[in-house]
Design a protein around this motif. Structure first.
Motif, PDB file in Angstrom:
ATOM      1  N   ARG A  77       0.833  -1.208   0.000  1.00 49.82           N
ATOM      2  CA  ARG A  77       0.000   0.000   0.000  1.00 49.82           C
ATOM      3  C   ARG A  77       0.859   1.246   0.000  1.00 49.82           C
ATOM      4  O   ARG A  77       2.078   1.197   0.245  1.00 49.82           O
ATOM      5  N   LEU A  78       0.203   2.375  -0.263  1.00 47.46           N
ATOM      6  CA  LEU A  78       0.852   3.663  -0.064  1.00 47.46           C
ATOM      7  C   LEU A  78       1.123   3.880   1.426  1.00 47.46           C
ATOM      8  O   LEU A  78       0.322   3.470   2.278  1.00 47.46           O
ATOM      9  N   ALA A  79       2.232   4.493   1.715  1.00 46.51           N
ATOM     10  CA  ALA A  79       2.571   4.768   3.106  1.00 46.51           C
ATOM     11  C   ALA A  79       1.645   5.835   3.685  1.00 46.51           C
ATOM     12  O   ALA A  79       1.119   6.686   2.975  1.00 46.51           O
ATOM     13  N   VAL A  80       1.470   5.777   4.995  1.00 46.85           N
ATOM     14  CA  VAL A  80       0.661   6.743   5.733  1.00 46.85           C
ATOM     15  C   VAL A  80       1.534   7.370   6.823  1.00 46.85           C
ATOM     16  O   VAL A  80       2.623   6.864   7.130  1.00 46.85           O
ATOM     17  N   PRO A  81       1.084   8.502   7.405  1.00 46.41           N
ATOM     18  CA  PRO A  81       1.920   9.188   8.401  1.00 46.41           C
ATOM     19  C   PRO A  81       2.396   8.295   9.548  1.00 46.41           C
ATOM     20  O   PRO A  81       3.503   8.498  10.080  1.00 46.41           O
ATOM     21  N   GLN A  82       1.610   7.292   9.904  1.00 46.02           N
ATOM     22  CA  GLN A  82       2.010   6.407  10.998  1.00 46.02           C
ATOM     23  C   GLN A  82       3.244   5.564  10.652  1.00 46.02           C
ATOM     24  O   GLN A  82       3.880   4.990  11.540  1.00 46.02           O
ATOM     25  N   ASP A  83       3.588   5.508   9.363  1.00 46.34           N
ATOM     26  CA  ASP A  83       4.763   4.740   8.931  1.00 46.34           C
ATOM     27  C   ASP A  83       6.046   5.561   8.976  1.00 46.34           C
ATOM     28  O   ASP A  83       7.133   5.035   8.690  1.00 46.34           O
ATOM     29  N   ALA A  84       5.952   6.829   9.333  1.00 46.48           N
ATOM     30  CA  ALA A  84       7.064   7.762   9.150  1.00 46.48           C
ATOM     31  C   ALA A  84       8.359   7.303   9.819  1.00 46.48           C
ATOM     32  O   ALA A  84       9.438   7.367   9.217  1.00 46.48           O
ATOM     33  N   ASP A  85       8.289   6.865  11.063  1.00 42.66           N
ATOM     34  CA  ASP A  85       9.510   6.483  11.777  1.00 42.66           C
ATOM     35  C   ASP A  85      10.210   5.303  11.104  1.00 42.66           C
ATOM     36  O   ASP A  85      11.438   5.305  10.945  1.00 42.66           O
ATOM     37  N   LYS A  86       9.430   4.311  10.699  1.00 47.94           N
ATOM     38  CA  LYS A  86      10.028   3.140  10.057  1.00 47.94           C
ATOM     39  C   LYS A  86      10.607   3.496   8.687  1.00 47.94           C
ATOM     40  O   LYS A  86      11.691   3.026   8.314  1.00 47.94           O
ATOM     41  N   ILE A  87       9.881   4.314   7.942  1.00 46.11           N
ATOM     42  CA  ILE A  87      10.372   4.695   6.614  1.00 46.11           C
ATOM     43  C   ILE A  87      11.615   5.566   6.737  1.00 46.11           C
ATOM     44  O   ILE A  87      12.558   5.438   5.948  1.00 46.11           O
ATOM     45  N   VAL A 121       5.629   7.082  -1.795  1.00 47.92           N
ATOM     46  CA  VAL A 121       6.329   5.904  -1.283  1.00 47.92           C
ATOM     47  C   VAL A 121       5.316   4.826  -0.904  1.00 47.92           C
ATOM     48  O   VAL A 121       4.296   5.090  -0.272  1.00 47.92           O
ATOM     49  N   TRP A 122       5.615   3.598  -1.349  1.00 46.43           N
ATOM     50  CA  TRP A 122       4.784   2.433  -1.068  1.00 46.43           C
ATOM     51  C   TRP A 122       5.530   1.506  -0.120  1.00 46.43           C
ATOM     52  O   TRP A 122       6.770   1.483  -0.094  1.00 46.43           O
ATOM     53  N   VAL A 123       4.766   0.731   0.647  1.00 48.56           N
ATOM     54  CA  VAL A 123       5.383  -0.175   1.613  1.00 48.56           C
ATOM     55  C   VAL A 123       4.842  -1.595   1.443  1.00 48.56           C
ATOM     56  O   VAL A 123       3.719  -1.801   0.975  1.00 48.56           O
ATOM     57  N   TYR A 124       5.691  -2.523   1.807  1.00 48.39           N
ATOM     58  CA  TYR A 124       5.319  -3.938   1.917  1.00 48.39           C
ATOM     59  C   TYR A 124       5.244  -4.218   3.407  1.00 48.39           C
ATOM     60  O   TYR A 124       6.259  -4.397   4.069  1.00 48.39           O
ATOM     61  N   GLU A 125       4.036  -4.190   3.946  1.00 46.69           N
ATOM     62  CA  GLU A 125       3.847  -4.379   5.383  1.00 46.69           C
ATOM     63  C   GLU A 125       3.554  -5.841   5.673  1.00 46.69           C
ATOM     64  O   GLU A 125       2.738  -6.472   5.002  1.00 46.69           O
ATOM     65  N   ILE A 126       4.221  -6.361   6.669  1.00 47.51           N
ATOM     66  CA  ILE A 126       4.068  -7.766   7.019  1.00 47.51           C
ATOM     67  C   ILE A 126       3.782  -7.884   8.512  1.00 47.51           C
ATOM     68  O   ILE A 126       4.358  -7.149   9.326  1.00 47.51           O
ATOM     69  N   LYS A 127       2.860  -8.769   8.844  1.00 46.08           N
ATOM     70  CA  LYS A 127       2.535  -8.990  10.252  1.00 46.08           C
ATOM     71  C   LYS A 127       3.320 -10.200  10.740  1.00 46.08           C
ATOM     72  O   LYS A 127       3.251 -11.290  10.177  1.00 46.08           O
TER      73      LYS A 127
END
Length: 229
Positions: A77-87, A121-127
């Motif tokens: 998905r597209l990144a969101v503000p909550q992803d900022a620290d990791k990105i 920026v897009w992310v590959y998020e994995i649980k």
């Protein structure tokens, strides 16, 4: 080319120290570096900062489907503000692979903020097993015109590598970008094994016997002010 360099030096308020490198197709990069070294009297580096091939993907060459993921619970998905620290952390790690253009923590944080804010920026998020989520790969497309989008950053941290995650995310990003652009382009290091990944997605120019080669040639670091493209 010498006339061009002379004209550049004669621009009002121009400072030669700001020309820290040149990035272009191989013959132009070499011609500018040679002329600039002579006219500006700043020596060029012996080895290029970046030796790369240029490639493009179109709706006709895109391979829309690839191997299925074995990761289980994922989201591309597209990144969101909550992803900022990791990105931010991944942006900093990415630049550490291409010295001397590394980012400080503050610079990486600002880059991440801008990429997210601009939807670039897009992310590959994995649980993971414990329910925590992590970003296993990122793809940024920070340069776009009406018809062309450029993938400018592809990075997967070591712990998540070798499972096809970057390939799946690049494919997804290309599918999205080709809805509104005619081409997706990128540069890949001449010795970077990721060329195979991009071929599988549909960046076909890399299959040519003589793909288009680009060089970034730097100038004496003691005489210039390093910046970022």
């Amino acid at each position: 080319m010498e006339a061009f360099c002379e004209a550049l030096l004669n621009e009002v308020d121009f400072r030669r120290q700001r020309v820290f490198s040149v990035f272009s197709v191989e013959p132009i990069a070499k011609a500018f570096a040679s002329a600039w070294e002579k006219i500006a009297e700043i020596k060029c580096m012996d080895e290029p900062y970046y030796d790369a091939f240029f490639s493009m993907c179109t709706p006709e060459t895109l391979v829309r489907n690839g191997p299925q993921s074995t990761d289980g619970d994922i989201e591309l998905r597209l990144a969101v503000p909550q992803d900022a620290d990791k990105i931010s952390k991944l942006c900093q790690e990415f630049t550490n692979t291409s010295p001397p253009f590394s980012l400080s923590s503050e610079q990486a944080s600002e880059e991440a903020r801008l990429l997210i804010e601009n939807g670039q920026v897009w992310v590959y998020e994995i649980k993971e097993g414990g329910g925590e989520t992590d970003i296993a790969s990122i793809v940024a497309a920070a340069r776009q015109s009406d018809t062309v989008a450029a993938i400018t950053k592809v990075y997967t941290p070591e712990r998540w590598q070798c499972k096809g995650r970057a390939e799946r995310l690049v494919r997804r990003v290309c599918r999205e970008l080709l809805k509104t652009h005619e081409q997706v382009v990128l540069y890949v290091g001449a010795k970077n094994p990721a060329q195979k990944l991009y071929n599988r997605v549909g960046f076909r120019d890399l299959c040519k016997e003589t793909p288009e080669r680009w060089l970034e040639i730097g100038f004496d670091r003691a005489a210039v002010e390093l910046g970022h493209w």
